[in-house]
Motif scaffolding. Structure first.
Motif, short mmCIF file in Angstrom:
data_model
loop_
_atom_site.label_atom_id
_atom_site.label_comp_id
_atom_site.label_asym_id
_atom_site.label_seq_id
_atom_site.Cartn_x
_atom_site.Cartn_y
_atom_site.Cartn_z
N ILE A 242 -17.03 12.53 0.67
CA ILE A 242 -16.12 11.49 0.18
C ILE A 242 -14.75 12.11 -0.07
CG2 ILE A 242 -15.63 9.93 -1.74
CD1 ILE A 242 -18.57 9.44 -2.02
N TYR A 243 -13.71 11.41 0.36
CA TYR A 243 -12.35 11.92 0.20
C TYR A 243 -12.03 12.08 -1.28
CZ TYR A 243 -7.30 12.19 0.07
OH TYR A 243 -6.00 12.59 -0.19
N GLN A 244 -11.43 13.23 -1.61
CA GLN A 244 -11.03 13.51 -2.98
C GLN A 244 -9.51 13.35 -3.11
OE1 GLN A 244 -13.30 14.13 -5.47
NE2 GLN A 244 -14.77 13.68 -3.83
N ARG A 245 -9.12 12.74 -4.20
CA ARG A 245 -7.70 12.45 -4.41
C ARG A 245 -6.85 13.73 -4.31
NH1 ARG A 245 -5.52 7.94 -6.88
NH2 ARG A 245 -3.36 8.11 -7.53
N GLY A 246 -5.76 13.63 -3.58
CA GLY A 246 -4.84 14.75 -3.45
C GLY A 246 -5.21 15.74 -2.37
N ASP A 310 -13.63 7.71 3.62
CA ASP A 310 -12.20 8.00 3.51
C ASP A 310 -11.35 6.77 3.24
OD1 ASP A 310 -13.15 10.46 4.20
OD2 ASP A 310 -11.53 10.94 5.56
N CYS A 311 -12.00 5.68 2.84
CA CYS A 311 -11.21 4.52 2.42
C CYS A 311 -10.32 4.88 1.25
CB CYS A 311 -12.13 3.35 2.06
SG CYS A 311 -13.30 3.72 0.74
N PHE A 312 -10.76 5.88 0.46
CA PHE A 312 -9.98 6.31 -0.71
C PHE A 312 -8.67 6.96 -0.28
CE2 PHE A 312 -14.55 6.63 -1.68
CZ PHE A 312 -14.62 5.62 -2.60
N LEU A 313 -8.65 7.59 0.89
CA LEU A 313 -7.38 8.10 1.42
C LEU A 313 -6.45 6.92 1.71
CD1 LEU A 313 -5.46 10.17 2.60
CD2 LEU A 313 -6.79 10.12 4.73
N GLY A 314 -7.01 5.84 2.24
CA GLY A 314 -6.20 4.64 2.47
C GLY A 314 -5.61 4.10 1.18
N THR A 349 -6.10 -2.11 6.66
CA THR A 349 -7.38 -1.41 6.74
C THR A 349 -8.01 -1.26 5.35
OG1 THR A 349 -6.69 -0.15 8.70
CG2 THR A 349 -8.48 0.78 7.39
N SER A 350 -7.18 -0.97 4.36
CA SER A 350 -7.69 -0.79 3.00
C SER A 350 -8.22 -2.10 2.44
CB SER A 350 -6.57 -0.25 2.10
OG SER A 350 -6.14 1.03 2.53
N LYS A 351 -7.56 -3.21 2.75
CA LYS A 351 -8.06 -4.51 2.32
C LYS A 351 -9.40 -4.82 2.98
CE LYS A 351 -4.99 -7.82 2.49
NZ LYS A 351 -3.84 -8.61 2.99
N THR A 352 -9.48 -4.52 4.26
CA THR A 352 -10.72 -4.76 5.00
C THR A 352 -11.86 -3.92 4.45
OG1 THR A 352 -9.43 -5.25 6.99
CG2 THR A 352 -11.76 -4.75 7.29
N SER A 353 -11.54 -2.72 3.99
CA SER A 353 -12.58 -1.80 3.52
C SER A 353 -13.38 -2.37 2.35
CB SER A 353 -11.96 -0.47 3.10
OG SER A 353 -11.24 -0.59 1.88
N LEU A 354 -12.75 -3.20 1.53
CA LEU A 354 -13.46 -3.75 0.37
C LEU A 354 -14.67 -4.57 0.79
CD1 LEU A 354 -10.33 -4.74 -1.75
CD2 LEU A 354 -11.85 -2.79 -2.12
N GLY A 355 -14.47 -5.41 1.80
CA GLY A 355 -15.60 -6.17 2.32
C GLY A 355 -16.57 -5.29 3.09
N LYS A 356 -16.04 -4.31 3.81
CA LYS A 356 -16.90 -3.41 4.59
C LYS A 356 -17.80 -2.57 3.68
CE LYS A 356 -15.29 -4.44 8.71
NZ LYS A 356 -16.13 -5.12 9.73
N LEU A 357 -17.29 -2.18 2.53
CA LEU A 357 -18.11 -1.38 1.62
C LEU A 357 -19.27 -2.21 1.07
CD1 LEU A 357 -15.41 0.64 -0.37
CD2 LEU A 357 -16.84 1.40 1.53
N MET A 391 -13.53 4.74 -7.19
CA MET A 391 -12.54 3.68 -7.05
C MET A 391 -11.72 3.49 -8.32
SD MET A 391 -14.68 0.87 -4.79
CE MET A 391 -13.31 -0.17 -4.31
N THR A 392 -12.27 3.86 -9.47
CA THR A 392 -11.51 3.71 -10.71
C THR A 392 -10.29 4.62 -10.73
OG1 THR A 392 -12.84 5.37 -11.89
CG2 THR A 392 -13.57 3.07 -12.01
N ASN A 393 -10.27 5.63 -9.86
CA ASN A 393 -9.09 6.51 -9.77
C ASN A 393 -7.97 5.87 -8.98
OD1 ASN A 393 -10.46 8.60 -11.14
ND2 ASN A 393 -11.39 9.31 -9.23
N TYR A 394 -8.22 4.70 -8.40
CA TYR A 394 -7.23 4.04 -7.54
C TYR A 394 -6.99 2.60 -7.99
CZ TYR A 394 -8.53 7.99 -4.59
OH TYR A 394 -8.80 9.25 -4.11
#
Length: 633
Positions: A242-246, A310-314, A349-357, A391-394
């Protein structure tokens, strides 16, 4: 002097000769006047007749003389710019590098004024002279443009490494004050010359184009390494990590871009007029922004290929770029729209990811072909909760994304809807509304997880007790991961749903304990005399009760003890074979003990003398049963 000027002087000489011819006629008129006076002296009779013509002729003569004097003055004025042009031509053709720049610019100013004077006369004889002055001014302006270009190139030879300034938090370099002053002087005069000489309605001046070209290349070259680093740091080492912030270089890239852009704005403001700032600034940053957009498209492609990890990167990119656009717009009044436009693909893409998750959570449960036979929780539960914790980090970007989708609009179909609205400070306000939307999304995710786990358990696990433990274990994981993270503050209202799921799992597990509980329920014969009433502490005499039973009743009681023992020991063995979360084990042990121990205690007190202490049927006394039930925890 050039041949055309000789022609102009010849024409002017011809005009003077005409004036002199007029003066000769005036002399003849004067002779006639003197003859008239002589005739007046000799003959007083003709005085009255002569006065009229004399007076009229005298007035005409005065007017003619005044006109002649004005024409001579005009000729002198016409000759003055031409004489001055000869002096300025020598300075201008020598070039600004061979003389003091301020003197050179002053010479251009004087030449510009001379050209204006010639144009105002609107004489055909001055057209060639005006054309010559215009050509001279164009030459001077071109030479100044070359100086302008050379100064900028000198200040742009060495690119800046933004990472050094970002890491050390140092201000980004700007052009020296001397250079800025020189560039400003050149721009002022080139702009004036351009406005006077330009035959078309073109708003962009040569100095604006030169600045945007040279400094634009400087910005793009300085940021190229950061662009490459942002793409390279997106490459995955582990496919399921999972992508890590930073972890990606996009944050440093944005900081470097902001620092360079603001420094360039500081260069632009002293050089150009206030109304030119926005045009020059936007044109200068254009190429760097284009490369920034290409980098974001590359990163968007990476996120799309690794959406669940990597949705978190988005989300991070949406936050970083949105804040960058707002800050630059606040400080310069420009670039908000082009920066936001470059982010559109990854925002969608980031908006789409919410439904994809959500779909991914459902699919991962539905594709399970087996569940742990010890009722242990499945990895998808921990992974789903870890995703929500991350997700709480974003919350900042997620608040903006969820607001544009609307409450509940994160289904796969709704997430495909685009929104072109520009970000505002309110978009990133994670207040009550933003937190509420995220809490709803997290609730939907957990509901999807638990509902599908329950359905899958009913299909793949035999026995409600096993199903109940499985549900309880997964609910315990969910509850624990909510309480141990920032989800706790956001999902306080979900506690009631957690409690409902916990009760459902417990009830399913306790279904299996109905059997031993049923063996502890005996029939009360209230119509038989001498039969002690059930109840009343201290009134139960097991020996007396057993003595009063018929042989059939005694056999039934023995069978109940025997069946109870078998069922109890089987359930206890199965219970200990389950893998339970610590809170689940404690909860279920407490529930079982709360049901079985009171029933058995009452039953034992009434009938424990059925085998007279031999232990053949009554295997557990109350203390032994309590110990066995306690061991279940």
């Amino acid at each position: 002097m050039a041949p055309p000027r000789k022609g102009a002087l010849a024409e002017e000489s011809a005009e003077v000769e005409v004036l002199f011819a007029g003066m000769e006629k005036s002399k003849d008129l004067a002779k006639k006047i003197r003859a008239s006076l002589n005739r007046l002296e000799t003959s007083g009779k003709t005085v009255q007749e002569s006065i009229g013509p004399i007076l009229g002729n005298t007035q005409r003569l005065q007017t003619t003389n005044a006109n002649i004097e004005r024409i001579i003055d005009a000729i002198d004025r016409l000759r003055a710019p031409l004489d001055q042009t000869n002096r300025e031509e020598r300075i201008i053709r020598a070039g600004p590098r061979k003389t003091n720049l301020q003197d050179y610019i002053a010479s251009l100013d004087r030449t510009t004024m001379a050209l204006s004077d010639l144009k105002r006369t609107n004489l055909r004889s001055n057209q060639q002279a005006a054309s010559d002055l215009g050509a001279l001014l164009k030459l001077g302006a071109k030479q100044l443009e070359d100086v302008f270009r050379d100064i900028l190139r000198e200040g742009s030879l060495k690119t800046v490494e933004p990472l050094e300034y970002v890491a050390k938090q140092n201000p980004f370099p700007v052009l020296s004050q001397d250079k800025l002053s020189t560039l400003r002087s050149i721009n002022i005069h080139v702009s004036k010359s351009f406005a006077q000489l330009s035959q078309t309605d073109v708003s962009t001046t040569p100095t604006q184009r030169i600045f945007a070209d040279i400094r634009g290349d400087f910005l793009m070259s300085s940021l190229r390494n950061l662009a490459a680093a942002s793409v390279s740091t997106a490459r995955k080492v582990s496919a399921d990590a999972i992508y890590q912030r930073g972890a990606n270089g996009i944050g440093i890239y944005a900081q470097g871009m902001e620092g360079l852009f603001l420094a360039e704005y500081e260069n632009i403001c002293p050089i150009f007029a206030r109304e030119e700032w926005g045009v020059v600034y936007t044109a200068t940053c254009q190429n760097a922004l284009k490369e920034f957009g290409n980098t974001l498209r590359d990163l968007n492609g990476h996120v799309q290929k690794n959406l669940t990890t990597d949705c978190f990167l988005g989300y991070e990119i949406v936050e970083i770029v949105s804040n960058l656009s707002v800050r630059l717009e606040t400080k310069t009044g420009e670039l908000k729209r082009p920066i936001y436009d470059s982010m559109k693909p990854i925002r969608e893409t980031s908006k789409t990811s919410l439904g994809k998750l959500l779909e991914d959570t459902r699919a991962r449960v539905q594709t399970l072909v087996a569940l742990p036979m010890d009722a242990a929780s499945v990895p998808v539960t921990t992974e789903t909760m870890t995703r929500l914790q991350t997700m709480t980090n974003y919350l900042l970007p997620l608040s903006s994304l969820m607001t544009s989708l609307g409450d509940g609009g994160w289904s796969a179909a709704s997430a495909n809807a685009s929104s072109s609205s520009l970000p505002t400070m309110k978009s990133f306000d994670v207040g009550a509304d933003g937190k509420k939307l995220f809490a709803h999304y997290a609730s939907d995710t957990i509901d999807t997880l638990l509902q599908n786990l329950e359905t899958k358990a009913r299909v793949l696990l035999k026995g409600k007790n096993l199903q109940g433990v499985f549900i309880a274990n997964n609910v315990a994981i969910v509850d624990r991961m909510i309480r141990s993270s920032d989800l706790q503050a956001l999902m306080g209202s979900y506690a009631s749903k957690i409690d409902g799921w916990r009760k459902k799992g417990t009830a399913m597990y306790l279904e299996a304990w109905r059997e031993p509980s049923g063996y502890l329920l005996d029939v009360q014969y209230t119509n038989r005399s001498g039969r002690p009433h059930s109840g009343g502490a201290g009134s139960t005499d097991s020996a007396a009760i057993v003595k009063g039973l018929s042989s059939k009743d005694k056999d039934a009681i023995k069978e109940k003890f025997k069946s109870f023992n078998a069922a109890l020991e089987d359930l206890a063995t199965r219970h200990k074979g389950y893998k339970m979360e610590r809170e689940v084990k404690a909860q279920l042990q407490k529930e079982v003990q709360g049901i079985i121990e009171p029933l058995y205690g009452r039953f034992w007190e009434r009938y424990h003398e059925i085998d007279k202490g031999k232990g053949k049927y009554v295997r557990y006394d109350k203390a032994a049963l309590g110990q066995l039930l306690a061991s279940l925890g």
